[in-house]
Design an enzyme around this catalytic site. Structure first.
Site, mmCIF file in Angstrom:
data_model
loop_
_atom_site.group_PDB
_atom_site.id
_atom_site.type_symbol
_atom_site.label_atom_id
_atom_site.label_comp_id
_atom_site.label_asym_id
_atom_site.label_seq_id
_atom_site.Cartn_x
_atom_site.Cartn_y
_atom_site.Cartn_z
ATOM 1 N N LYS A 54 39.721 41.758 36.193
ATOM 2 C CA LYS A 54 38.570 41.889 37.093
ATOM 3 C C LYS A 54 37.528 42.803 36.454
ATOM 4 O O LYS A 54 36.344 42.500 36.440
ATOM 5 C CB LYS A 54 38.994 42.521 38.433
ATOM 6 N N GLN A 98 43.088 46.977 46.280
ATOM 7 C CA GLN A 98 44.122 45.972 45.984
ATOM 8 C C GLN A 98 45.308 46.166 46.944
ATOM 9 O O GLN A 98 45.881 47.248 47.016
ATOM 10 C CB GLN A 98 44.562 46.168 44.524
ATOM 11 N N ASP A 121 35.673 41.598 50.045
ATOM 12 C CA ASP A 121 36.739 40.603 50.250
ATOM 13 C C ASP A 121 36.963 40.327 51.737
ATOM 14 O O ASP A 121 38.022 39.807 52.116
ATOM 15 C CB ASP A 121 38.037 41.027 49.554
#
Ligand code: NAD
Length: 300
Positions: A54, A98, A121
């Site tokens: 990423k 995460q 997200d």
């Protein structure tokens, strides 16, 4: 019949090309460099590889990247303090924590603190609410990537039967919202679903997001259906040498490819799209934070 293989890697590369152009324009015309911060707690090797790629791709498209790798024993208060700092940092337009987090940390408390302006997200309750009632807002990266691949493969999705296997907050539920928005008839199956094979057999579109290697077999698939395999499972691969492993999806690719009309491979299907959509969402949040109209070709 052999299915068309949906090349998520190539599609994601193309998407990243468009993202780079938008980033260059934001910098040149508005002096804005979109910034993405990724926070990982613990030392899961899979997550670390994912986070490293990423960060690499964020820099490659011209964005500012910050990566926070915190030890497994990090306290909830420390993660909350980091998120609060990133919320206030003008160089950061997107925050991704995460998941899963270690057990001493309440994920909901962390998610609740992420500024909804920087929620790339679609984790926060406010963002989930907007997605559900159809207001503009961030769209979860993995479902957004799946939707882009479906549109590319099928065009108009209206009226199609979609079966999503898996009801997680990260994938299954937001995927259902997006497909409803596309006028699909949506079924969400899960671990308590009876006669899963029969349910899947109805689908023109199958989305597998379970985390069970090769669960969905070719004889569960309606001939010609489009199959999107979100699952990422590491399995032993003795043919590659002692102790070696390989990645497989939730769909038994070898049998499904002979029945489906189109199918994503694992790896090289949904995975690269998730990262590209994270970058696309960061361009969107950076634009909105600076009062600019976000690019239309990067989202659903
Ligand atoms: P999760 O564990 O949160 O949810 C799994 C879901 O599968 C649950 O809703 C559960 O009800 C359902 N389920 C479990 N066993 C089942 C069974 N036997 N039959 C039917 N349903 C069953 O997982 P998640 O976060 O949604 O991730 C699912 C998979 O997708 C994992 O392999 C994960 O690694 C992968 N993933 C991939 C990407 C990507 O970018 N490709 C992104 C996110 C997750």
């Amino acid at each position: 019949m052999t299915a068309t293989i949906i090349d998520g890697k190539a599609f994601a590369e193309n998407l990243r090309g468009r993202i780079s152009s938008h980033v260059a324009r934001l910098k040149a015309e508005h002096g804005v460099t979109p910034g993405l911060a990724v926070v990982i707690v613990g030392s899961d090797p899979g997550s670390q590889v994912y986070v490293a790629s990423k960060a690499r791709l964020t820099v490659e498209v011209g964005m500012h990247s910050e990566k926070y790798e915190l030890p497994e024993a990090t306290s909830e208060a420390e993660v909350l303090a980091l998120v609060a700092r990133l919320n206030a940092d003008p160089a950061i337009h997107g925050i991704l924590v995460q998941l899963p987090l270690p057990p001493q940390i309440d994920s909901n408390a962390i998610i609740a603190l992420i500024s909804s302006d920087k929620d790339v997200d679609c984790f926060t309750p406010a963002s989930v609410g907007k997605l559900t009632i159809g207001l503009p807002g961030p769209v979860s990266c993995t479902p957004l990537g799946c939707l882009m691949l479906l549109r590319e493969t099928l065009g108009d999705l209206s009226g199609l039967e979609a079966v999503i296997v898996g009801r997680s907050n990260l994938v299954g539920k937001p995927m259902a919202q997006l497909l409803l928005r596309e006028n699909c008839t949506v079924t969400v199956a899960h671990s308590r679903t009876r006669n899963l094979a029969e349910v899947v057999r109805r689908a023109d579109i199958v989305i597998a997001a379970v985390g069970r290697p090769n669960l969905i077999r070719g004889d569960w698939i309606k001939p010609g259906a489009t199959v999107i395999d979100v699952g990422i499972n590491r399995v032993p691969a003795p043919e590659r040498g002692e102790g070696k492993t390989r990645l497989v999806g939730d769909v038994d690719f070898a049998s499904a490819v002979t029945v489906a009309g189109a199918i994503t491979p694992v790896p090289g299907g949904v995975g690269p799209m998730t990262i590209a959509c994270l970058l696309a969402n960061t361009v969107t949040t950076a634009s909105l934070i600076h009062g600019l109209v976000p690019p239309r070709d990067l989202t659903a």
